[in-house]
Write a protein that holds these residues in place. Structure first.
Motif, short mmCIF file in Angstrom:
data_model
loop_
_atom_site.label_atom_id
_atom_site.label_comp_id
_atom_site.label_asym_id
_atom_site.label_seq_id
_atom_site.Cartn_x
_atom_site.Cartn_y
_atom_site.Cartn_z
N ASP A 9 -59.32 12.29 -26.10
CA ASP A 9 -59.72 13.62 -26.55
C ASP A 9 -59.50 14.65 -25.45
O ASP A 9 -58.93 15.71 -25.68
CB ASP A 9 -61.20 13.62 -26.97
N VAL A 10 -59.96 14.36 -24.25
CA VAL A 10 -59.86 15.36 -23.19
C VAL A 10 -58.42 15.54 -22.74
O VAL A 10 -57.99 16.66 -22.43
CB VAL A 10 -60.77 14.98 -21.98
N ILE A 11 -57.61 14.47 -22.75
CA ILE A 11 -56.21 14.61 -22.36
C ILE A 11 -55.46 15.43 -23.39
O ILE A 11 -54.70 16.35 -23.05
CB ILE A 11 -55.57 13.22 -22.17
N ASP A 12 -55.65 15.11 -24.67
CA ASP A 12 -54.98 15.89 -25.72
C ASP A 12 -55.43 17.35 -25.69
O ASP A 12 -54.61 18.26 -25.83
CB ASP A 12 -55.29 15.29 -27.10
N ALA A 13 -56.73 17.57 -25.52
CA ALA A 13 -57.25 18.93 -25.51
C ALA A 13 -56.72 19.70 -24.29
O ALA A 13 -56.36 20.87 -24.40
CB ALA A 13 -58.78 18.92 -25.51
N LEU A 14 -56.68 19.05 -23.15
CA LEU A 14 -56.19 19.70 -21.94
C LEU A 14 -54.71 20.04 -22.07
O LEU A 14 -54.26 21.12 -21.67
CB LEU A 14 -56.43 18.79 -20.74
N ARG A 15 -53.95 19.13 -22.66
CA ARG A 15 -52.53 19.41 -22.88
C ARG A 15 -52.35 20.56 -23.87
O ARG A 15 -51.49 21.42 -23.69
CB ARG A 15 -51.83 18.14 -23.39
N GLY A 16 -53.18 20.60 -24.91
CA GLY A 16 -53.12 21.70 -25.86
C GLY A 16 -53.51 23.02 -25.24
O GLY A 16 -52.91 24.07 -25.53
N PHE A 17 -54.50 22.99 -24.35
CA PHE A 17 -54.90 24.19 -23.62
C PHE A 17 -53.73 24.72 -22.79
O PHE A 17 -53.48 25.93 -22.73
CB PHE A 17 -56.09 23.86 -22.72
N ALA A 18 -53.00 23.80 -22.14
CA ALA A 18 -51.84 24.21 -21.34
C ALA A 18 -50.76 24.83 -22.23
O ALA A 18 -50.12 25.81 -21.84
CB ALA A 18 -51.29 23.01 -20.58
N ILE A 19 -50.55 24.26 -23.42
CA ILE A 19 -49.55 24.80 -24.34
C ILE A 19 -49.90 26.23 -24.73
O ILE A 19 -49.04 27.13 -24.77
CB ILE A 19 -49.44 23.92 -25.60
N VAL A 20 -51.17 26.48 -25.04
CA VAL A 20 -51.60 27.83 -25.42
C VAL A 20 -51.41 28.80 -24.26
O VAL A 20 -50.90 29.92 -24.44
CB VAL A 20 -53.06 27.83 -25.89
N SER A 21 -51.81 28.40 -23.07
CA SER A 21 -51.68 29.30 -21.92
C SER A 21 -50.21 29.59 -21.61
O SER A 21 -49.85 30.71 -21.24
CB SER A 21 -52.39 28.71 -20.70
N ILE A 22 -49.35 28.58 -21.78
CA ILE A 22 -47.91 28.80 -21.59
C ILE A 22 -47.39 29.77 -22.64
O ILE A 22 -46.58 30.67 -22.34
CB ILE A 22 -47.15 27.47 -21.66
N MET A 23 -47.84 29.62 -23.87
CA MET A 23 -47.43 30.53 -24.94
C MET A 23 -47.78 31.97 -24.60
O MET A 23 -46.97 32.89 -24.76
CB MET A 23 -48.11 30.13 -26.25
N LEU A 24 -48.98 32.19 -24.10
CA LEU A 24 -49.42 33.55 -23.78
C LEU A 24 -48.61 34.12 -22.62
O LEU A 24 -48.18 35.29 -22.67
CB LEU A 24 -50.91 33.56 -23.45
#
Length: 401
Positions: A9-24
């Motif tokens: 959960d935390v790895i997937d969530a952390l990777r998703g957080f990075a994807i969003v920040s990269i998008m922005l």
């Protein structure tokens, strides 16, 4: 929640957080096409500057570093699970990097700042260290993080510290890219990105220490896997608290140094390599602040799971955002680079991130993996005698340094 699912959960969530920040970040940069529209009211220009400075403070040089840590973590999980079956994953991993290079070259057609191709090449550095002791791996990672090339430049500059320096070589490539990004056809952009743009990005990565920093982060991620640091436990909670405190204390003076060049009172020739080092170390420190803070929050904040679908489809999300984003901003598409400052670009980025998340939720409700993840997985294990799905949920023994 058991240890295995909490770790995922935390790895997937952390990777998703990075994807969003990269998008922005990519949106306010117009996907590496830096252009400030004219005629904006002063108040909007002020807001744009606040948004730009804030997002780069939070995510600039950090989002990709989070990915690098998780890249090394994923390598360890796959390697460990194959070793439990008496198999050596390293050869298959090398093939996997060849495939990732293919994805990276495709993505580079649209966005020359693509990181996948660089990860694919530098990821091979994990193969020779995969069987080394933890302390040895940590020592190699620290040496790489010290940026030996910058130290060489610094020592060479000492005899003439006030010498005049030429512009970094990457600038010329990026300057040429502006023409085809603004006025070229899609074919012009693809051709320019794969030649001029890619060379510029590789040179820039060398000039800014990324070529050394990335494999070091891979190795630190591998060590995090060996030590089971993302499994929820009281000892790991203490570890992340200490990491958060130490990283924050290291970041503050490094950031102040980076932000106050006039206070250095040194020649330009020695200033440049020192600034590269301080900036790199500052970014690594704040990356650890983000990772440790996010991990600690995951112990109690279930809302962080909103990032998980994006994390499970990070390869697909990363490539799709390049295709859509450049079509929005570049001249061959909508050409919105001419009209969008950081405020409007941020709104576009948030909208695209939300749409990507909803698409990920929809897709994962019908499939086990994202489309590009499935393709990568099947191609990775082509020719295998039996189904070789790495059991990512397997227990990982906790070793000591």
């Amino acid at each position: 929640m058991n240890a295995n699912s909490s770790r995922l959960d935390v790895i997937d969530a952390l990777r998703g957080f990075a994807i969003v920040s990269i998008m922005l970040l990519h949106n306010i940069e117009h996907f590496d096409f830096y252009f400030s529209p004219s005629g904006l009211p002063p108040w909007l220009m002020a807001v744009d500057k606040i948004i730009w400075d804030s997002l780069f403070f939070l995510f600039g040089g950090k989002s990709y570093a989070i990915f690098a840590l998780l890249f090394g973590m994923t390598f360890y999980i796959q390697d460990h699970n194959r070793s439990l079956r008496g198999q050596d994953f390293r050869g298959r991993f090398a093939w996997r990097m060849v495939l990732l290079l293919g994805f990276g070259v495709f993505n580079s057609m649209f966005y020359h700042g693509d990181i996948l191709s660089i990860y694919a090449v530098l990821g091979l550095a994990l193969i020779p260290v995969a069987r080394l002791r933890n302390g040895v791996v940590l020592g190699i990672a620290v040496c790489l993080l010290l940026l030996p090339h910058a130290w060489v430049e610094f020592l060479l500059a000492l005899p003439n510290p006030d010498g005049k320096l030429a512009d970094p070589a990457s600038w010329a490539y990026f300057g040429r890219a502006e023409k085809y990004m603004a006025h070229g056809s899609a074919f012009d952009v693809w051709r320019g990105n794969l030649s001029n743009g890619k060379i510029g990005v590789i040179r820039w990565s060398w000039e800014n220490g990324r070529i050394f920093q990335i494999p070091a982060l891979f190795m630190l991620g591998m060590l995090a896997g060996r030590l089971s640091l993302f499994i929820q436990s009281e000892s790991n909670r203490i570890f992340w608290r200490k990491t958060l405190l130490a990283a924050a204390l290291a970041f503050i003076p490094l950031y102040l140094l980076k932000s106050s060049p006039d206070a250095w009172h040194i020649g330009a020739a020695v200033y440049r390599p020192l600034l590269v080092m301080v900036t790199s170390w500052s970014n690594v420190a704040f990356t650890l602040v983000l990772v440790s803070g996010f991990t600690l929050l995951s112990y109690s904040a279930n809302w962080l799971k909103i990032f998980s679908p994006l994390g499970r489809m990070s390869l697909t999300s990363y490539v799709v955002q390049s295709i859509i984003g450049t079509s929005i901003y570049y001249g061959y598409g909508l050409g919105l680079y001419q009209y969008t400052g950081a405020s409007f670009a941020l709104a576009i980025g948030l909208t695209l991130a939300l749409l990507q998340r909803q698409f990920s939720v929809w897709w994962l409700g019908r499939h086990k993996q994202g489309p590009l993840e499935t393709l990568w997985h099947k191609a990775t294990w082509i020719g295998a005698h039996s189904e070789a799905v790495p059991n990512i949920g397997a227990n990982i023994p906790k070793n000591s340094l």
